[in-house]
Design an enzyme around this catalytic site. Structure first.
Site, short mmCIF file in Angstrom:
data_model
loop_
_atom_site.label_atom_id
_atom_site.label_comp_id
_atom_site.label_asym_id
_atom_site.label_seq_id
_atom_site.Cartn_x
_atom_site.Cartn_y
_atom_site.Cartn_z
N ASN A 9 9.34 3.51 6.58
CA ASN A 9 10.24 2.67 5.79
C ASN A 9 10.46 3.37 4.44
OD1 ASN A 9 11.57 0.70 4.36
ND2 ASN A 9 9.79 -0.67 4.18
N LYS A 11 12.47 2.68 2.13
CA LYS A 11 12.87 1.78 1.03
C LYS A 11 14.02 2.44 0.25
CE LYS A 11 8.20 0.01 1.06
NZ LYS A 11 7.12 -0.66 0.38
N HIS A 96 11.01 -7.92 5.58
CA HIS A 96 10.05 -7.20 4.72
C HIS A 96 9.73 -8.07 3.51
CE1 HIS A 96 8.21 -4.27 2.09
NE2 HIS A 96 8.00 -3.55 3.17
N GLU A 98 9.35 -7.42 0.51
CA GLU A 98 10.17 -7.15 -0.69
C GLU A 98 11.49 -7.91 -0.60
OE1 GLU A 98 9.99 -2.87 -0.48
OE2 GLU A 98 7.85 -2.98 -0.94
N GLU A 168 2.01 -6.91 7.45
CA GLU A 168 1.92 -6.19 6.18
C GLU A 168 1.40 -7.13 5.09
OE1 GLU A 168 4.73 -2.58 6.09
OE2 GLU A 168 5.85 -4.31 5.39
N GLY A 174 2.02 -0.63 -1.14
CA GLY A 174 2.27 0.21 -2.31
C GLY A 174 1.18 0.15 -3.36
N SER A 214 -0.23 0.62 2.52
CA SER A 214 -1.05 1.77 2.11
C SER A 214 -1.71 2.46 3.29
CB SER A 214 -2.08 1.34 1.06
OG SER A 214 -1.43 0.84 -0.10
P1 PGA Z 1 3.30 1.36 1.71
O1 PGA Z 1 4.49 0.39 2.16
O2 PGA Z 1 2.91 2.17 2.92
O3 PGA Z 1 3.86 2.20 0.61
O4 PGA Z 1 2.19 0.48 1.25
C1 PGA Z 1 4.51 -0.20 3.43
C2 PGA Z 1 5.74 -1.06 3.59
O5 PGA Z 1 6.12 -1.73 2.62
O6 PGA Z 1 6.36 -1.11 4.66
#
Ligand code: PGA
Length: 251
Positions: A9, A11, A96, A98, A168, A174, A214
């Protein structure tokens, strides 16, 4: 029986040149005997290009990071599921955290987006997961159950075969803090059990459930060794081809 999937992903990262270079690099270095399905979720702007680059390999596909809940019409700036499918992307990521947080996407809205995706033959990577406050107050199981049931449980068993779940935990995205393998496996097993209750064993056992938050080369092996973890939805570590390839080799 079910697919192992590693999905990147991106983003709002990587411009066109950087994105194309990354896909080229991954495709060139991906071992031919790699049995894992690989998905790239780039920006809409070059989704078409990435999908084209993936076209010759059945185990590699492109995904959109979202789609509109509307079919078409006066929705300036929106991208429909039909447009995504017409660019030869095979997946769309929905829900997601976000998008849930920044754009107030509700379970009800996501149900509509799932409908748009399926009308256009897109597979859905459906994200769910709890905040730290929810986990600490012990409501995370109910929360995840509600996210999944309100957005997905209107689907028939046949339709559900086109769903991939991504668990997630928001506190791990992140942040560099990964859920422990036990924490992740516990939720993945819980999710599979609610799928057993709703759709029966066959559908539940054939649904890929990915972990995201992460996930990186140093922890992917241990996570993916768990019984109910079938791969990862990778943010930060998907932006580096060596890390991303190492994760695809972690099964
Ligand atoms: P990350 O993000 O691996 O940077 O923690 C995962 C995601 O949001 O899909």
């Amino acid at each position: 029986m079910r697919k192992n999937i590693v999905a990147g992903n991106w983003k709002m990262n990587l411009n066109r040149t950087e994105g194309i270079a990354l896909v080229e690099d991954v495709l060139a270095k991906l071992p031919t005997d790699n049995n894992t399905h690989v998905v790239f979720a780039p920006s809409f702007v070059y989704l078409h290009k990435v999908a084209k680059m993936c076209a010759n390999t059945s185990k590699v596909a492109a995904a959109a990071q979202d789609c509109s809940s509307n079919e078409k019409g006066a929705f300036t700036g929106e991208i429909s599921a039909n447009m995504i499918a017409s660019c030869n992307a095979r997946y769309v990521v929905l829900g997601h955290s976000e998008r849930r947080a920044n754009f107030k996407e509700s379970n009800e809205l996501l149900k509509t987006k799932v409908g748009q995706a399926f009308t256009n033959n897109l597979k859905v990577i459906f994200c769910c997961g709890e905040s730290l406050v929810q986990r600490e107050s012990g409501v995370h199981f109910d929360w995840i159950n509600t996210q999944i049931s309100e957005s997905l449980f209107h689907l028939s068993s046949e339709e559900f075969k086109n769903i991939v779940i991504a668990y997630e935990p928001i506190w791990a995205i992140g942040t560099g803090v990964t859920a422990s393998t036990d924490q992740a496996q516990e939720i993945h097993a819980f999710i599979r059990n609610i799928l057993v209750d709703q759709y029966g064993l066959e559908v539940a056992l054939s649904t890929s459930i990915l972990y995201g938050g992460s996930c990186k080369p140093s922890n992917a092996k241990e996570l993916f060794a768990s019984q109910d973890i079938d791969g990862g939805l990778i943010g930060g570590a998907s932006l580096n081809s060596d890390d991303f390839i190492a994760i695809t080799q972690s099964f």
